[in-house]
Design an enzyme around this catalytic site. Sequence first.
Site, mmCIF file in Angstrom:
data_model
loop_
_atom_site.group_PDB
_atom_site.id
_atom_site.type_symbol
_atom_site.label_atom_id
_atom_site.label_comp_id
_atom_site.label_asym_id
_atom_site.label_seq_id
_atom_site.Cartn_x
_atom_site.Cartn_y
_atom_site.Cartn_z
ATOM 1 N N HIS A 421 32.388 10.620 19.913
ATOM 2 C CA HIS A 421 31.223 9.929 20.511
ATOM 3 C C HIS A 421 31.535 9.797 22.074
ATOM 4 C CE1 HIS A 421 29.364 6.444 22.545
ATOM 5 N NE2 HIS A 421 28.418 6.871 21.568
ATOM 6 N N ARG A 511 46.976 37.686 32.888
ATOM 7 C CA ARG A 511 48.391 37.447 33.147
ATOM 8 C C ARG A 511 49.129 36.731 31.890
ATOM 9 N NH1 ARG A 511 45.976 35.276 37.988
ATOM 10 N NH2 ARG A 511 46.329 36.704 39.752
ATOM 11 N N ARG A 579 48.146 42.308 31.059
ATOM 12 C CA ARG A 579 49.546 42.830 31.782
ATOM 13 C C ARG A 579 50.819 42.279 30.789
ATOM 14 N NH1 ARG A 579 50.854 41.132 37.856
ATOM 15 N NH2 ARG A 579 51.223 39.088 36.587
ATOM 16 N N GLU A 681 52.364 49.497 42.373
ATOM 17 C CA GLU A 681 52.952 48.499 43.369
ATOM 18 C C GLU A 681 54.200 48.978 43.624
ATOM 19 O OE1 GLU A 681 53.457 45.133 40.569
ATOM 20 O OE2 GLU A 681 53.995 46.178 38.768
ATOM 21 N N GLY A 702 48.667 46.870 42.708
ATOM 22 C CA GLY A 702 48.996 45.278 42.905
ATOM 23 C C GLY A 702 49.505 45.315 44.516
ATOM 24 N N SER A 703 48.550 44.881 45.020
ATOM 25 C CA SER A 703 48.586 45.117 46.638
ATOM 26 C C SER A 703 49.719 44.063 46.968
ATOM 27 C CB SER A 703 47.237 44.803 47.136
ATOM 28 O OG SER A 703 46.830 43.387 47.033
ATOM 29 N N ASN A 704 50.090 43.110 46.453
ATOM 30 C CA ASN A 704 51.244 42.155 46.996
ATOM 31 C C ASN A 704 52.549 42.928 46.972
ATOM 32 O OD1 ASN A 704 49.032 40.047 46.994
ATOM 33 N ND2 ASN A 704 49.999 38.874 45.757
ATOM 34 N N ASP A 705 52.898 43.464 45.645
ATOM 35 C CA ASP A 705 54.361 43.969 45.659
ATOM 36 C C ASP A 705 54.225 45.211 46.265
ATOM 37 O OD1 ASP A 705 55.700 42.065 44.310
ATOM 38 O OD2 ASP A 705 55.518 43.085 42.367
ATOM 39 N N CYS A 752 44.036 44.738 41.315
ATOM 40 C CA CYS A 752 44.006 43.438 40.989
ATOM 41 C C CYS A 752 44.798 42.430 41.806
ATOM 42 C CB CYS A 752 44.668 43.410 39.312
ATOM 43 S SG CYS A 752 46.394 43.890 39.301
#
Length: 796
Positions: A421, A511, A579, A681, A702-705, A752
């Site tokens: 409820h 992820r 991944r 990456e 994977g643009s960060n790594d 990504c």
Amino acid sequence: MTPKTDSIRWFEQLTNQDVALVGGKNASLGEMIGTLKAEGIQVPDGFATTSEAYRRYLAENDLEEKIRGRLDEHRKGEKSLHQTGDSIRRMIRRGKWPEGIAVAIGEAYRELCRRRGEEEVSVAVRSSATAEDLPDASFAGQQETFLNVTGEEDLLDACRKCYASLFTDRAISYRENKGFDHMQVALSVGVQAMVRSDKAGAGVMFSIDTDTGFPEVVVIDAAWGLGENVVQGTVTPDSYTVFKPLLENRNLKPILGKKLGNKEKKMVYARSAGQTTRNIDTSARERRAFVLCDDEILQLARWAVVIERHYGRPMDMEWAKDGESGEIFIVQARPETVQSRREAGVLKTYALKEKSEVLFTGIAIGEAIAAGKAQVIRSASEIDRFEEGNILVTGMTDPDWVPIMKKAAGIITDHGGRTSHAAIVSRELGIAAVIGTEHGTSELEDGQAVTLSCAEGDSGKVYAGLLEFSETEVNLDDLPEVKTQIMLNIASPAAASRWWRLPCRGIGLARMEFIINSIIQAHPMALLKYDELEDKDAKRRIRELTRNYADRSEYFVDQLAQGIASIAASRYPDPVIVRMSDFKSNEYAELIGGRQFELAEENPMLGFRGASRYYSDRYRAGFALECAAIKRVREEIGLANVVVMIPFCRTLKEADRVLEVMAEEGLVRGQLGLEVYVMVEIPANVILAEEFAARFDGFSIGSNDLTQLTLGVDRDSAILKELFDERDEAVMTTIRQAISAAKKTGTKIGICGQAPSDYPDFVDFLVKEGIDSISLNPDSVIGVIRRVAEVESRRI
């Protein structure tokens, strides 16, 4: 067929056109019996008193003018709502039955007994108002239901009580607010053969996600005993989620999630002190066991789809399982009235701007955030002291609480599930609620400042203090069409459901780490080698986590599969790229039991991570569990839109070894449509892009790594943060080369990484270079779509 009378209609004589005669609830029961029996849906037999019988009852006892008089006194402020309702209910309960109606009810009851082959059949006596269960108004729970009623005298008394419940305080208040004329609304009583769910279980089912409005799932709540405990929120029930589009394939088992509830009590039959039911404590075994098996879950879900299709709208249903026959029945069906009426083109989002200590958690109802002073109200007798704008904290709510729930900024309950409820009313009122916390009333004090957050997934959090938060309304209408595939980056299953309305074509990065860290919590090798664990506390925690699994490794596979399936279902049939685990060794060590299986590395960012783990003796058995979960999602649940992605793959030899291990675990690239992608990456992935393309079906940047390794800058370094920029010419040149190689080999390529979500000019660069897809954080999707449309229009 039994002949019709002015006072009685058998359910099989009714259709949805008879709402004015027998109310929405009873008309719906008749509709299902008459039209859905051929589909295999079972509804218990019974009959209904008519609205004409109710009006004759009022006339026989000269009640109409007296009731109007009491209501006028209330409107003038001469009598309180409680005084008014109590007075009207007493008058109705003291009334005498017109002789013909009492005889008709008695004859119908005896006929029901004959049909059932019982001397005195036990029945459920339910109220069904003629303005009830309409698509645009929810009267749920405002009138009474009486269970396990036997004998003609008790039945007539229960019918009187149902009539009286048309004037409960909450019903009077609701009709006043909605503009319904009290005397134009009549009440029918449904008399339905009881299902012996006291010896099995019962619950509630929706053909739509009641929190997010996602239309492709059936949500089922279940508890032991009669279903009232689920509806009232007396217990925290089991919860099951089923994916509708795959239900027709009998070779699949599209159950996305199963959550075990505490199910602290169960309602059973009673015959003492005037009571027909009572609550008793469940056994430890019952609390640890699911109420429904998989086949029963799927049966109910298929029925929900049939009922929804017949009515042409999302439905709210109650079901019960007979513990003697093993059969399952639908005992009620009504239109869902909250999510189905939401404006489809508008997405309202909330986000905390700051965090504090999490006091406790529960089930998140809705997606809002609320802050205020806690006020603990333990009983309905205390509701008059509730102050508007406070956070209501209580054990559970029932319809008597609605007047103060409307005044609350947020709601916290100790007990209840998603269909209780408190949950239903909170959604209807648009109030943030955290349900089934177990600790709210014991841990919070009156006046204590708290913030409720239902915007962080399916787990609602109660934070200490008044936290600042944002509220944003996004209009999804009139978005331009774009050629570039816009996808989502998603970590949690709850987030995937929350953002289903966004106009994306799949998920570019799901992820796995979030599911392992937040839901599974234990290191996979600690589960596989539990007997070898040296950490006693870790063994205790793992034993508690896996207590309902005979095989601890099955716990990992099952929970991971459910999480991945929930994410994949949110975008089916568009691709969902999952991944494989990409924890670094120091992060793996933080999982329960993990330290025993991880090496201490000086630089985990460049150490034992990604692909290198999958074929290593130190982790290969853990990777096998990950593969088993993917295989289950694709082949047993049926979500073949799942694409596997391998992270941090350093060399061609490593790529070959990983693909070999996957094949050994039953995941063969190209078999059953399985695609395998690889992350770009590492500079080596770009330099040898054509060779990697021969081994994989797609690339995801994977643009960060890639920035970190191209520029030689630790992405987490505060000192060097000015140097870390994905828009550096060296990084952009590397990405340009990767896109060019993908085009040359006919390999799909997307991105990504974080950069497109942060930098509009980076989006311009990617579109100009002809990237196939851009995967984004949900909050940046709308802006990027508009930006992509501009760039694409300039390219034409």
